[in-house]
Design a protein around this motif. Structure first.
Motif, PDB file in Angstrom:
ATOM      1  N   LYS A   1      53.128  36.193   6.842  1.00 47.70           N
ATOM      2  CA  LYS A   1      53.142  34.921   7.335  1.00 47.70           C
ATOM      3  C   LYS A   1      51.973  33.895   7.216  1.00 47.70           C
ATOM      4  O   LYS A   1      52.101  32.889   6.874  1.00 47.70           O
ATOM      5  N   THR A   2      50.833  34.905   7.216  1.00 52.33           N
ATOM      6  CA  THR A   2      49.393  34.079   6.797  1.00 52.33           C
ATOM      7  C   THR A   2      48.957  34.944   5.863  1.00 52.33           C
ATOM      8  O   THR A   2      48.591  36.281   5.854  1.00 52.33           O
TER       9      THR A   2
ATOM     10  N   GLU B   1      54.011  31.142   6.007  1.00 49.64           N
ATOM     11  CA  GLU B   1      53.876  30.063   6.906  1.00 49.64           C
ATOM     12  C   GLU B   1      52.378  29.314   6.958  1.00 49.64           C
ATOM     13  O   GLU B   1      52.191  28.199   6.907  1.00 49.64           O
ATOM     14  N   TRP B   2      51.222  30.097   6.798  1.00 48.75           N
ATOM     15  CA  TRP B   2      50.094  29.791   6.779  1.00 48.75           C
ATOM     16  C   TRP B   2      49.073  30.006   5.664  1.00 48.75           C
ATOM     17  O   TRP B   2      49.235  31.226   5.400  1.00 48.75           O
TER      18      TRP B   2
ATOM     19  N   LEU C   1      44.948  30.322   4.571  1.00 47.16           N
ATOM     20  CA  LEU C   1      43.627  30.074   5.114  1.00 47.16           C
ATOM     21  C   LEU C   1      42.943  30.114   4.262  1.00 47.16           C
ATOM     22  O   LEU C   1      43.041  31.033   3.091  1.00 47.16           O
TER      23      LEU C   1
ATOM     24  N   HIS D   1      42.662  37.884  10.779  1.00 47.74           N
ATOM     25  CA  HIS D   1      43.520  37.061  11.269  1.00 47.74           C
ATOM     26  C   HIS D   1      44.525  36.540  10.170  1.00 47.74           C
ATOM     27  O   HIS D   1      45.044  35.272  10.114  1.00 47.74           O
ATOM     28  N   SER D   2      44.809  37.463   9.453  1.00 41.62           N
ATOM     29  CA  SER D   2      45.684  37.040   8.215  1.00 41.62           C
ATOM     30  C   SER D   2      46.715  38.580   7.784  1.00 41.62           C
ATOM     31  O   SER D   2      46.157  39.462   8.269  1.00 41.62           O
TER      32      SER D   2
END
Length: 187
Positions: free
Chosen positions: A2-3, A44-45, A47, A128-129
Motif C-alpha cells: 500500500k505504501t 495508495e501512497w 513516499l 513506514h513503508s
C-alpha cells in the motif's frame, strides 16, 4: 504494497546537469510505468524524501497521476530547508511538489546538522513503508547505496520487497517511446 518509497540517483550522478535534459522524460516514464503497475496491486501512497533527481521526478509523476488515480504523495525530508543550497530550478520544483503533496513533514524540525539526519530519514522511510522502488545500477555506486543498506538490513528480518528500475528498464522505455513516435517510421 500500500505504501512504497521511491528513490534513486541525483541528477549529477546520472550525467544530467540541466533540468530540461531529455533523459529526465525517459526516467519519469519508467517511474510512471512501475507506479501504474503497483496501483493495479493496491498501491495508495508513494513516499519520497524530496531529494533532487529521481525523488523529485517521482513527485512530479505522482502529482500527474493524481488527476486520474487515487494515489497520495508523502514527502519526508531529513531536515528543514534541504533545498536551500540547490540551483534555483530545482528549488522551484521542490517547492511546487511539497506544496501539492498530501503529506509533508521533515524527520528533524531543524536545519542540517550532520549525516545522522540522512540515516534517520532512510530508517524512518523503510519502517513506514511496505517496500521500495529504487532506480539503481549495481555497477554504479552512488547516493542510493545508503538507502539500500537501510532497506536491505530491514528486509533481513521483515517482509520488505526491494524493486528496481535498472539501466535495461530505461533502455526499454527509450526504445518504446522512440518506436511510438510516428516520425521514427518515416526515416
Amino acid at each position: 504494497m500500500k505504501t512504497i518509497v521511491v528513490t534513486g540517483y541525483k541528477p549529477m550522478e546520472l550525467g544530467i546537469f540541466n533540468p530540461e535534459d531529455s533523459k529526465v522524460s525517459f526516467i519519469k516514464e519508467a517511474i510512471k510505468k512501475r507506479i501504474l503497475s503497483l496501483l493495479d496491486e493496491g498501491l495508495e501512497w508513494v513516499l519520497i524524501s524530496g531529494q533532487m533527481g529521481v525523488e523529485l521526478w517521482t513527485g512530479e509523476v505522482v502529482l500527474d497521476l493524481k488527476e486520474e488515480y487515487s494515489i497520495n504523495l508523502g514527502i519526508i525530508p531529513p531536515f528543514e530547508n534541504q533545498q536551500e543550497r540547490w540551483k534555483e530550478a530545482y528549488q522551484l520544483v521542490y517547492e511546487e511538489v511539497t506544496m501539492m503533496a498530501d503529506f509533508y513533514k521533515p524527520v528533524y524540525n531543524k536545519g542540517y546538522e550532520g549525516p545522522y539526519q540522512f540515516r534517520a530519514k532512510d530508517q524512518f522511510l523503510v519502517e513506514h513503508s511496505d517496500g521500495c522502488l529504487v532506480l539503481y545500477d549495481e555497477e554504479t555506486k552512488g547516493s542510493p547505496d545508503y538507502f539500500l543498506t537501510a532497506a536491505s538490513n530491514y528486509a533481513a528480518s521483515h517482509t520488505y520487497p526491494i524493486l528496481y528500475i535498472t539501466p535495461l528498464d530505461l533502455d526499454e522505455i527509450v526504445e518504446e517511446l522512440r518506436m511510438s513516435n510516428p516520425d521514427y517510421w518515416d526515416q
